[in-house]
Design a protein around this motif. Structure first.
Motif, PDB file in Angstrom:
ATOM      1  N   GLN A   1     -11.162   1.102   4.507  1.00  0.00           N
ATOM      2  CA  GLN A   1      -9.954   1.815   4.172  1.00  0.00           C
ATOM      3  C   GLN A   1      -9.839   1.961   2.669  1.00  0.00           C
ATOM      4  O   GLN A   1     -10.325   1.151   1.920  1.00  0.00           O
ATOM      5  N   GLY A   2      -9.112   2.971   2.236  1.00  0.00           N
ATOM      6  CA  GLY A   2      -8.782   3.125   0.830  1.00  0.00           C
ATOM      7  C   GLY A   2      -9.963   3.513  -0.029  1.00  0.00           C
ATOM      8  O   GLY A   2     -10.041   3.110  -1.160  1.00  0.00           O
TER       9      GLY A   2
ATOM     10  N   THR B   1      -8.133   2.861  -6.779  1.00  0.00           N
ATOM     11  CA  THR B   1      -8.508   2.941  -5.369  1.00  0.00           C
ATOM     12  C   THR B   1      -9.575   1.897  -5.067  1.00  0.00           C
ATOM     13  O   THR B   1     -10.184   1.331  -5.980  1.00  0.00           O
TER      14      THR B   1
ATOM     15  N   SER C   1      -3.650   5.255   1.449  1.00  0.00           N
ATOM     16  CA  SER C   1      -4.842   4.413   1.478  1.00  0.00           C
ATOM     17  C   SER C   1      -5.008   3.602   0.193  1.00  0.00           C
ATOM     18  O   SER C   1      -5.931   2.815   0.077  1.00  0.00           O
TER      19      SER C   1
ATOM     20  N   THR D   1       0.830  -1.199   0.000  1.00  0.00           N
ATOM     21  CA  THR D   1       0.000   0.000   0.000  1.00  0.00           C
ATOM     22  C   THR D   1       0.863   1.246   0.000  1.00  0.00           C
ATOM     23  O   THR D   1       2.027   1.227   0.404  1.00  0.00           O
TER      24      THR D   1
END
Length: 193
Positions: free
Chosen positions: A190-191, A126, A17, A14
């Motif tokens: 997340q992300g 993403t 994010s 990663t």
């Protein structure tokens, strides 16, 4: 940038994010190889594209932390990953810059055009974009189109899921969470993209 090996043998790289790479290492010995040189680890993954085998490469360059050098960080990572796939170690007197920069992780999610009319996600993907893609008809980047689970294992996993009375509720929850991520209200996900 962060490299993590989860308890379920998932390699995740990663940056902030954004998930740059994510690979299940359960059967990686059959499709992944590594080459370690000084403070860099080059990953080489065999993937099937339109019936042809292609090799996708990306490189991770380690940084020193307060207690160990970049080369030591790389060596520790190689020791952990070596149990999942073969990694050759090349001791070079020159710098790790000898490994071509196009193999850097940051460019590894680019997809090549295969002549299809569907839109293909390219570049940094993403979680929000990926979730939206799963709910639409866009094609995934090459990194997301392959799985390395044997047909026998996949069949066993599917049978086990279908036999679980909670599985339909789980599928519904996954779809709802994908919609939440797409809408930007993914709460604790997340992300988000």
């Amino acid at each position: 940038m962060s490299l993590m090996l989860s308890d379920v043998h998932q390699l995740v790289i990663t940056q902030g994010s954004a998930i740059l790479e994510s690979h299940s290492l359960l059967s990686a010995r059959n499709w992944m190889r590594g080459l370690c040189r000084n403070d860099s680890l080059l990953f080489m993954c065999r993937i099937q594209v339109s019936g042809k085998t292609e090799v996708r490469k990306f490189r991770v360059r380690f940084c020193a932390d307060g207690s160990s050098s970049a080369c030591d960080q790389c060596r520790v990572c190689v020791e952990k990953l070596h149990q999942f796939f073969p990694i050759k170690t090349s001791v070079a007197k020159s710098s790790a810059d000898d490994v071509p920069s196009q193999n850097d992780v940051s460019g590894s999610l680019e997809a090549s055009s295969t002549g299809h009319q569907q839109k293909t996600l390219e570049g940094e993907v993403t979680l929000g974009h990926l979730a939206q893609n799963l709910l639409s008809s866009e094609r995934l980047p090459l990194a997301y189109t392959q799985h390395h689970t044997s047909p026998e294992t996949l069949q066993q996993m599917l049978r086990m899921c279908l036999a679980d009375p909670a599985f339909p509720a789980f599928v519904h929850s996954v779809e709802s969470e994908l919609n939440n991520i797409v809408q930007g209200s993914g709460g604790h996900s997340q992300g988000q993209g």
